[in-house]
Motif scaffolding. Sequence first.
Motif, PDB file in Angstrom:
ATOM      1  N   UNK A   1       6.875   6.715 -10.039  1.00 37.73           N
ATOM      2  CA  UNK A   1       7.847   6.562 -11.128  1.00 37.73           C
ATOM      3  C   UNK A   1       7.686   4.892 -11.486  1.00 37.73           C
ATOM      4  N   UNK A   2       7.890   4.147 -10.312  1.00 34.09           N
ATOM      5  CA  UNK A   2       7.895   2.645 -10.518  1.00 34.09           C
ATOM      6  C   UNK A   2       7.055   1.664 -10.601  1.00 34.09           C
ATOM      7  N   UNK A   3       5.593   2.645 -10.230  1.00 35.70           N
ATOM      8  CA  UNK A   3       4.251   2.209 -10.031  1.00 35.70           C
ATOM      9  C   UNK A   3       3.674   1.877 -11.484  1.00 35.70           C
ATOM     10  N   UNK A   4       2.784   1.271 -11.837  1.00 41.25           N
ATOM     11  CA  UNK A   4       1.804   0.732 -12.976  1.00 41.25           C
ATOM     12  C   UNK A   4       0.505   1.145 -12.526  1.00 41.25           C
ATOM     13  N   UNK A   5      -0.353   1.658 -13.338  1.00 38.43           N
ATOM     14  CA  UNK A   5      -1.843   1.638 -13.198  1.00 38.43           C
ATOM     15  C   UNK A   5      -2.113   0.117 -12.906  1.00 38.43           C
ATOM     16  N   UNK A   6      -3.262   0.317 -12.082  1.00 42.63           N
ATOM     17  CA  UNK A   6      -3.991  -1.122 -11.774  1.00 42.63           C
ATOM     18  C   UNK A   6      -5.164  -1.350 -12.594  1.00 42.63           C
TER      19      UNK A   6
ATOM     20  N   UNK B   1       0.888   0.027  -5.426  1.00 44.49           N
ATOM     21  CA  UNK B   1       1.937  -0.016  -4.540  1.00 44.49           C
ATOM     22  C   UNK B   1       2.154   1.255  -4.021  1.00 44.49           C
ATOM     23  N   UNK B   2       1.209   2.223  -3.995  1.00 44.27           N
ATOM     24  CA  UNK B   2       1.488   3.352  -3.702  1.00 44.27           C
ATOM     25  C   UNK B   2       0.437   3.504  -2.227  1.00 44.27           C
ATOM     26  N   UNK B   3       1.280   3.730  -1.115  1.00 43.31           N
ATOM     27  CA  UNK B   3       0.665   3.767   0.139  1.00 43.31           C
ATOM     28  C   UNK B   3      -0.358   4.861   0.362  1.00 43.31           C
ATOM     29  N   UNK B   4      -1.621   4.274   1.133  1.00 42.18           N
ATOM     30  CA  UNK B   4      -2.350   5.607   1.289  1.00 42.18           C
ATOM     31  C   UNK B   4      -2.040   6.350   2.343  1.00 42.18           C
ATOM     32  N   UNK B   5      -2.666   7.455   2.696  1.00 39.68           N
ATOM     33  CA  UNK B   5      -2.487   8.269   3.632  1.00 39.68           C
ATOM     34  C   UNK B   5      -2.449   7.973   4.928  1.00 39.68           C
ATOM     35  N   UNK B   6      -3.552   7.040   5.109  1.00 42.35           N
ATOM     36  CA  UNK B   6      -3.564   6.559   6.566  1.00 42.35           C
ATOM     37  C   UNK B   6      -3.476   5.187   6.782  1.00 42.35           C
ATOM     38  N   UNK B   7      -2.969   4.501   5.762  1.00 46.46           N
ATOM     39  CA  UNK B   7      -2.034   3.336   6.016  1.00 46.46           C
ATOM     40  C   UNK B   7      -1.113   3.660   6.875  1.00 46.46           C
ATOM     41  N   UNK B   8      -0.370   2.673   7.734  1.00 46.73           N
ATOM     42  CA  UNK B   8       0.730   3.003   8.499  1.00 46.73           C
ATOM     43  C   UNK B   8       1.699   2.863   7.396  1.00 46.73           C
TER      44      UNK B   8
ATOM     45  N   UNK C   1     -16.591  10.031 -11.200  1.00 48.02           N
ATOM     46  CA  UNK C   1     -15.990   8.897 -10.214  1.00 48.02           C
ATOM     47  C   UNK C   1     -15.198   9.743  -9.331  1.00 48.02           C
ATOM     48  N   UNK C   2     -15.371   9.762  -7.930  1.00 40.73           N
ATOM     49  CA  UNK C   2     -14.662  10.580  -6.976  1.00 40.73           C
ATOM     50  C   UNK C   2     -13.519   9.503  -6.372  1.00 40.73           C
ATOM     51  N   UNK C   3     -12.156   9.821  -6.406  1.00 41.00           N
ATOM     52  CA  UNK C   3     -11.362   8.913  -6.022  1.00 41.00           C
ATOM     53  C   UNK C   3     -10.302   9.520  -5.192  1.00 41.00           C
ATOM     54  N   UNK C   4      -9.905   8.484  -4.237  1.00 39.36           N
ATOM     55  CA  UNK C   4      -8.989   8.590  -3.205  1.00 39.36           C
ATOM     56  C   UNK C   4      -7.739   8.052  -3.353  1.00 39.36           C
ATOM     57  N   UNK C   5      -6.881   8.089  -2.256  1.00 36.99           N
ATOM     58  CA  UNK C   5      -5.374   6.983  -2.348  1.00 36.99           C
ATOM     59  C   UNK C   5      -5.618   5.762  -2.476  1.00 36.99           C
ATOM     60  N   UNK C   6      -7.015   5.057  -2.052  1.00 37.10           N
ATOM     61  CA  UNK C   6      -7.040   3.701  -2.165  1.00 37.10           C
ATOM     62  C   UNK C   6      -7.314   3.229  -3.604  1.00 37.10           C
ATOM     63  N   UNK C   7      -7.535   4.049  -4.647  1.00 38.38           N
ATOM     64  CA  UNK C   7      -7.683   3.824  -6.164  1.00 38.38           C
ATOM     65  C   UNK C   7      -6.070   3.330  -6.531  1.00 38.38           C
ATOM     66  N   UNK C   8      -5.162   3.840  -5.981  1.00 36.25           N
ATOM     67  CA  UNK C   8      -3.669   3.499  -6.309  1.00 36.25           C
ATOM     68  C   UNK C   8      -2.895   2.595  -5.421  1.00 36.25           C
TER      69      UNK C   8
END
Length: 235
Positions: A73-78, A28-35, A17-24
């Motif tokens: 720290x405040x986020x949870x695994x989805x 509630x963790x902003x991706x790199x390219x979302x505003x 599994x190759x993952x990027x920011x969209x996995x998180x």
Amino acid sequence: MIGAARRLLADGRRIVCFSGAGLSAESGIATFRDATEGLWAKYDPTVLASPEGFAADPQLVIDWYASRRRTVAEAQPNPAHTALAGRDDIVNVTQNVDDLLHRAGAEPIIQLHGRLDADRCHGECGHWEVVSLSEPPGLRDCPDCGQPMRPAVVWFGEALPPQQWKAAEQACRDCDTLLVIGTSAIVYPAAGLIGLAKSAGARIIVVNPQRTEAGRIADVEVLGPAGEVVPELLG
Ligand code: BV8
């Protein structure tokens, strides 16, 4: 599309599994390219996440990482992290620097771009230490050599950690199925792993709400959010 992807995964014997920011993203963790919202909307992450950005304004960069660390720290695994953690036959190669796959219990994990929960010396002395995500350190000097300390992540223009990179290349060369989750596939050399797996004969499954470069070479492209799609694929 989900059915076709499930069949490929059921046939897979060596799955990566190759993952990027969209996995998180759904944690509630902003991706790199979302505003990015608020304070950080006016800064370009590719500038802040670079030695040049750090040299230009170390306080701003450390404040940016402190803010990201508190969010993690405040986020949870989805449910996508949890579904991946349920599959110890899947090797996780991630571009992400958060610890959500670890906290979900996924094993093994190859982190290509380092980790947010540690700092290292920006000089050559090799000093490295785990840090608190909820109470992140401020701008400070290395206790061993006096050079500045900085997050133990790979910045733009910095080489990826050789051992992790080699392990990721090997895994993607050997796999028969590559599950690509939540990446725009534009950051290299990491994004090159998709083409590497493809040229080694692997079947490519892409999960993303939007079409991406990776989708163009995918055997199956599932358009949807990871938190909904991945549990359906791996359950
Ligand atoms: C290097 C850590 C050389 C820091 C990061 C060709 C070859 C080699 C290098 C280059 C090259 N071309 C250009 C380069 C330079 C550069 C690069 O790639 N630039 C890009 C911008 C073009 N690469 C580098 O600098 C690399 N280093 O090459 O060094 C070298 C060699 C030897 C010696 C010295 C030097 C280093 C790159 C690593 C940079 N560090 N992160 C930090 O986090 O602060 S990269 C950063 O971007 C994150 O790790 C992130 O994960 C990564 C990739 O982005 P994505 O994960 O894809 O995130 P993005 O926001 O783009 O996309 C999110 C996706 O999720 C979207 O598609 C969206 O639709 C989707 N999504 C949204 N919601 C959901 C979802 N998907 C599913 N479910 C949802 N709910």
